[in-house]
Design a protein around this motif. Structure first.
Motif, mmCIF file in Angstrom:
data_model
loop_
_atom_site.group_PDB
_atom_site.id
_atom_site.type_symbol
_atom_site.label_atom_id
_atom_site.label_comp_id
_atom_site.label_asym_id
_atom_site.label_seq_id
_atom_site.Cartn_x
_atom_site.Cartn_y
_atom_site.Cartn_z
ATOM 1 N N ARG A 107 0.812 -1.233 0.000
ATOM 2 C CA ARG A 107 0.000 0.000 0.000
ATOM 3 C C ARG A 107 0.842 1.279 0.000
ATOM 4 N NH1 ARG A 107 -1.318 -4.033 4.450
ATOM 5 N NH2 ARG A 107 -0.555 -3.099 6.362
ATOM 6 N N GLY A 108 2.145 1.154 -0.185
ATOM 7 C CA GLY A 108 2.959 2.358 -0.325
ATOM 8 C C GLY A 108 4.328 2.208 0.304
ATOM 9 N N GLN A 109 5.259 3.033 -0.096
ATOM 10 C CA GLN A 109 6.625 2.977 0.413
ATOM 11 C C GLN A 109 6.719 3.778 1.702
ATOM 12 O OE1 GLN A 109 9.692 3.289 -2.573
ATOM 13 N NE2 GLN A 109 11.081 4.341 -1.176
ATOM 14 N N LEU A 110 7.324 3.172 2.727
ATOM 15 C CA LEU A 110 7.443 3.817 4.038
ATOM 16 C C LEU A 110 8.814 4.442 4.252
ATOM 17 C CD1 LEU A 110 5.604 1.116 6.170
ATOM 18 C CD2 LEU A 110 4.816 3.445 5.742
ATOM 19 N N ASP A 111 9.848 3.782 3.782
ATOM 20 C CA ASP A 111 11.204 4.281 4.020
ATOM 21 C C ASP A 111 12.008 4.076 2.743
ATOM 22 O OD1 ASP A 111 13.434 5.282 5.226
ATOM 23 O OD2 ASP A 111 13.688 3.677 6.680
ATOM 24 N N THR A 112 12.989 3.237 2.767
ATOM 25 C CA THR A 112 13.808 3.017 1.583
ATOM 26 C C THR A 112 13.125 2.028 0.634
ATOM 27 O OG1 THR A 112 14.993 1.201 2.647
ATOM 28 C CG2 THR A 112 15.910 3.410 2.902
ATOM 29 N N ALA A 113 13.525 2.066 -0.620
ATOM 30 C CA ALA A 113 13.003 1.109 -1.595
ATOM 31 C C ALA A 113 13.511 -0.293 -1.263
ATOM 32 C CB ALA A 113 13.432 1.510 -3.000
ATOM 33 N N VAL A 146 -4.741 -8.994 1.863
ATOM 34 C CA VAL A 146 -5.929 -8.276 1.379
ATOM 35 C C VAL A 146 -5.541 -7.118 0.464
ATOM 36 C CG1 VAL A 146 -7.971 -6.969 2.058
ATOM 37 C CG2 VAL A 146 -7.214 -8.891 3.447
ATOM 38 N N SER A 147 -4.441 -6.456 0.768
ATOM 39 C CA SER A 147 -4.040 -5.290 -0.018
ATOM 40 C C SER A 147 -3.212 -5.660 -1.239
ATOM 41 C CB SER A 147 -3.279 -4.285 0.860
ATOM 42 O OG SER A 147 -2.266 -4.926 1.619
ATOM 43 N N SER A 148 -3.113 -6.953 -1.537
ATOM 44 C CA SER A 148 -2.469 -7.424 -2.775
ATOM 45 C C SER A 148 -3.550 -7.778 -3.791
ATOM 46 C CB SER A 148 -1.616 -8.663 -2.478
ATOM 47 O OG SER A 148 -2.452 -9.798 -2.285
ATOM 48 N N PHE A 165 -9.387 2.690 0.379
ATOM 49 C CA PHE A 165 -9.084 1.662 1.377
ATOM 50 C C PHE A 165 -7.573 1.528 1.561
ATOM 51 C CE2 PHE A 165 -8.043 -2.933 1.825
ATOM 52 C CZ PHE A 165 -8.502 -3.135 3.119
ATOM 53 N N LEU A 166 -6.828 1.453 0.457
ATOM 54 C CA LEU A 166 -5.372 1.356 0.518
ATOM 55 C C LEU A 166 -4.745 2.602 1.128
ATOM 56 C CD1 LEU A 166 -4.606 -0.222 -2.964
ATOM 57 C CD2 LEU A 166 -4.448 -1.363 -0.749
ATOM 58 N N ASP A 167 -5.302 3.773 0.808
ATOM 59 C CA ASP A 167 -4.790 5.020 1.387
ATOM 60 C C ASP A 167 -4.910 4.996 2.907
ATOM 61 O OD1 ASP A 167 -4.203 5.988 -1.122
ATOM 62 O OD2 ASP A 167 -5.996 7.239 -1.280
ATOM 63 N N GLY A 168 -6.034 4.472 3.409
ATOM 64 C CA GLY A 168 -6.215 4.372 4.860
ATOM 65 C C GLY A 168 -5.212 3.434 5.490
ATOM 66 N N MET A 169 -4.939 2.318 4.829
ATOM 67 C CA MET A 169 -3.939 1.377 5.345
ATOM 68 C C MET A 169 -2.564 2.037 5.404
ATOM 69 S SD MET A 169 -4.837 -2.409 3.838
ATOM 70 C CE MET A 169 -4.093 -3.201 5.267
ATOM 71 N N HIS A 170 -2.198 2.718 4.321
ATOM 72 C CA HIS A 170 -0.872 3.341 4.276
ATOM 73 C C HIS A 170 -0.746 4.443 5.325
ATOM 74 C CE1 HIS A 170 2.929 4.682 2.717
ATOM 75 N NE2 HIS A 170 2.450 5.896 2.503
ATOM 76 N N ALA A 171 -1.810 5.208 5.517
ATOM 77 C CA ALA A 171 -1.762 6.280 6.523
ATOM 78 C C ALA A 171 -1.520 5.709 7.920
ATOM 79 C CB ALA A 171 -3.060 7.082 6.492
ATOM 80 N N ALA A 172 -2.160 4.586 8.224
ATOM 81 C CA ALA A 172 -1.965 3.961 9.531
ATOM 82 C C ALA A 172 -0.558 3.376 9.657
ATOM 83 C CB ALA A 172 -3.016 2.881 9.765
ATOM 84 N N VAL A 218 -11.282 4.556 6.404
ATOM 85 C CA VAL A 218 -11.345 4.198 7.824
ATOM 86 C C VAL A 218 -11.174 2.690 7.985
ATOM 87 C CG1 VAL A 218 -12.839 4.135 9.863
ATOM 88 C CG2 VAL A 218 -12.755 6.194 8.433
ATOM 89 N N LEU A 219 -11.838 1.927 7.130
ATOM 90 C CA LEU A 219 -11.708 0.471 7.197
ATOM 91 C C LEU A 219 -10.263 0.056 6.948
ATOM 92 C CD1 LEU A 219 -13.071 -2.293 7.474
ATOM 93 C CD2 LEU A 219 -13.529 -2.219 5.011
ATOM 94 N N GLY A 220 -9.608 0.690 5.977
ATOM 95 C CA GLY A 220 -8.208 0.383 5.722
ATOM 96 C C GLY A 220 -7.330 0.659 6.922
#
Length: 525
Positions: free
Chosen positions: A96-102, A271-273, A292-299, A467-469
């Motif tokens: 659902r998104g990159q958090l730190d390094t690739a 689920v996010s795949s 949904f994916l945006d919510g997961m990445h934000a958390a 929110v669900l994400g």
């Protein structure tokens, strides 16, 4: 700073916690309700009704630092080998998104790979919706049925059902798009799902990472037979596969299309795949799953930004370890006061129990303390008329995890007996929390409520896709943090393998006499 892996009982802060006095709910107050509340991404977490106070929390926060849980999360997110049993990376956060390094290994950028598969799923769904892709007879696909089991079913099914009102809200699609799931190898499961489906308009999503899952392949064969009997001459053109690039399914060009996952994504974290996104994009289009994916990445990202005291998933994990290993509670009930989440506890049951139901540490040494609790749950208020009797007056104390929303998801409600349905729902929840914690004295022993039942609540304004994400990410990260605290590997599942192996011996006529005797008993009915 070097990261150290040690058992929970080796931690000085754990030993200090063992000497602490338990919090008494005699000190429960309005101030406490306001104080023990932390804001997450898209939701809030209130733990005022848990058996912790400032002194216990302080030691728990120090325990998190002693066990270096945030440092271990960084190692995980950056692609270090954290699945020690299978010697693999753990990359579900990268979905659902990159958090730190690739994360790059053997020339593959895994963030780019997961992003590409997500876009392929979305593009495929758009072509199905616009009727650029149709069934083998030229008819548009209207019914989408996922065939999978375990992590290939529980998560996607729970998320689809939680967001189902968004299908009905898509203009023109209320009666057109239908979604179903077949998981159980019991043929009655498939029979129910196929009863009202039209073969010409039905697309199956076959999900098996290995391409060898016995139950799933059996159900796929059943679906192909159903299509053939329904007049479809090229039934595999009514089926797409979600699998690994090395699986037998991936080698076949007979299917309509294939989407890929890899061994770095555990089934219960998938689920996010494409495991979840293929059916979600087909059901909703692109916008809802993307939110949904945006919510997961934000958390997920909040873990990097927040301190220990401001990280709801980590606080939840710490309190859970305190309840399991200091207070000795072996169970946890997940109780969503939202009918949309009626299958969410089933997914969390697998997520938690398959991840942390371990008896050895990361190195394989036997543990001398308890790990993952038994997870169960049903939505309120249904559960109040079922198993809450034991929760209130049973001999075991069961920690409670409530989930609630200020507004109903669909937005339609009526006022009856001076209040709306949603207000009644939330009034019930508030009353239950106070009843569980404070109890009630009575001269009649049958009406005594001892109280002292700890509870927390995750809550938000409304159950939006984002929110669900965020809520799903909360629980995934809670389980991960508890694995770090217990010094176990939360990312393999050897406990499910023995039964599979023995099943094969029965079906291949190689079973032991004892197993054959038991099987014959069942076959004879």
């Amino acid at each position: 700073m070097a990261v150290e892996y040690k058992n929970l009982t080796e931690c000085s802060r754990f030993k200090a916690l063992q000497k602490c006095n338990m919090f008494s709910f005699e000190h429960f107050s309005e101030e406490r309700i306001r104080k023990y509340n932390v804001k997450g991404a898209e939701y809030q977490y209130n733990y005022a009704a848990k058996q912790v106070d400032d002194s216990i929390l302080s030691l728990l926060f120090e325990l998190a630092q002693e066990q270096q849980v945030k440092e271990k999360f960084t190692k995980l997110a950056n692609g270090e080998t954290m699945n020690t049993g299978e010697k693999r990376m753990v990359l579900h956060h990268a979905l659902r998104g990159q958090l730190d390094t690739a994360v790059v290994q053997d020339g593959r950028d895994y963030h780019a790979f997961y992003r590409e598969e997500r876009e392929r799923c979305a593009d495929f769904a758009e072509k199905v919706h616009s009727e650029q892709i149709t069934g083998s007879t030229g008819k548009p696909f209207r019914t989408f049925i996922q065939i999978g089991i375990g992590g290939s079913d529980l998560g996607p099914r729970a998320i689809y059902l939680a967001l189902k009102p968004y299908v009905d809200s898509i203009e023109g699609n209320a009666t057109r798009r239908k979604v179903g799931f077949i998981s159980n190898v019991d043929p009655d499961d498939a029979a129910v799902q196929l009863a009202d489906a039209d073969p010409e308009h039905t697309l199956f999503i076959l999900v098996s990472k290995s391409g060898t899952t016995q139950e799933t392949l059996t159900n796929a064969a059943l679906a192909l037979d159903w299509l053939s009997r329904g007049g479809i001459r090229d039934p595999k053109k009514h089926m797409v596969c979600v699998t690994s690039e090395s699986s037998p399914l991936a080698q076949s060009s007979e299917y309509l299309d294939s989407f890929f996952i890899d061994d770095y994504i555990g089934g219960r974290y998938s689920v996010s795949s494409a495991v979840g996104l293929c059916i979600l994009f087909l059901a909703f289009g692109k916008e809802v799953p993307s939110q949904f994916l945006d919510g997961m990445h934000a958390a997920d990202a909040l873990i990097y930004k927040a301190g220990v005291e401001s990280n709801p998933a980590l606080i939840d994990a710490l309190i859970g370890v305190y309840e399991r290993n200091i207070l000795g509670y072996p169970y946890t009930a997940v109780l969503p006061y939202s009918q949309a989440l009626h299958r969410f506890p089933a997914h969390l049951q697998q997520l938690d129990m398959e991840s942390n139901g371990k008896q050895s540490n990361r190195s394989g040494a036997a543990l001398n303390y308890s790990t993952g609790p038994v997870i169960f749950g049903e939505p309120g208020t249904n559960g109040q008329h079922s198993f809450y009797q034991l929760l209130h007056q049973g001999t075991d104390i069961v920690p409670l995890q409530f989930i609630a929303f200020a507004q109903s998801q669909i937005g339609r409600d009526i006022e009856y007996a001076s209040s709306t349905s949603q207000k009644k729902l939330l009034a019930n929840l508030a009353a239950q929390i106070i009843a569980f914690t404070m109890g009630k004295a009575s001269e009649n022993p049958h009406k005594v409520f001892k109280g002292g039942r700890p509870a927390s609540v995750l809550y938000a304004k409304k159950l939006l896709p984002s929110v669900l994400g965020a809520l799903l990410s909360h629980f995934e990260n809670k389980v991960m943090f508890q694995g770090f605290l217990w010094n176990i590997n939360s990312f393999d599942q050897e406990g499910v393998q023995l039964g599979k192996v023995l099943t094969d011996t029965v079906l291949n006529n190689q079973a032991s006499p004892l197993l054959r005797s038991m099987a014959d008993l069942l076959f004879e009915g």
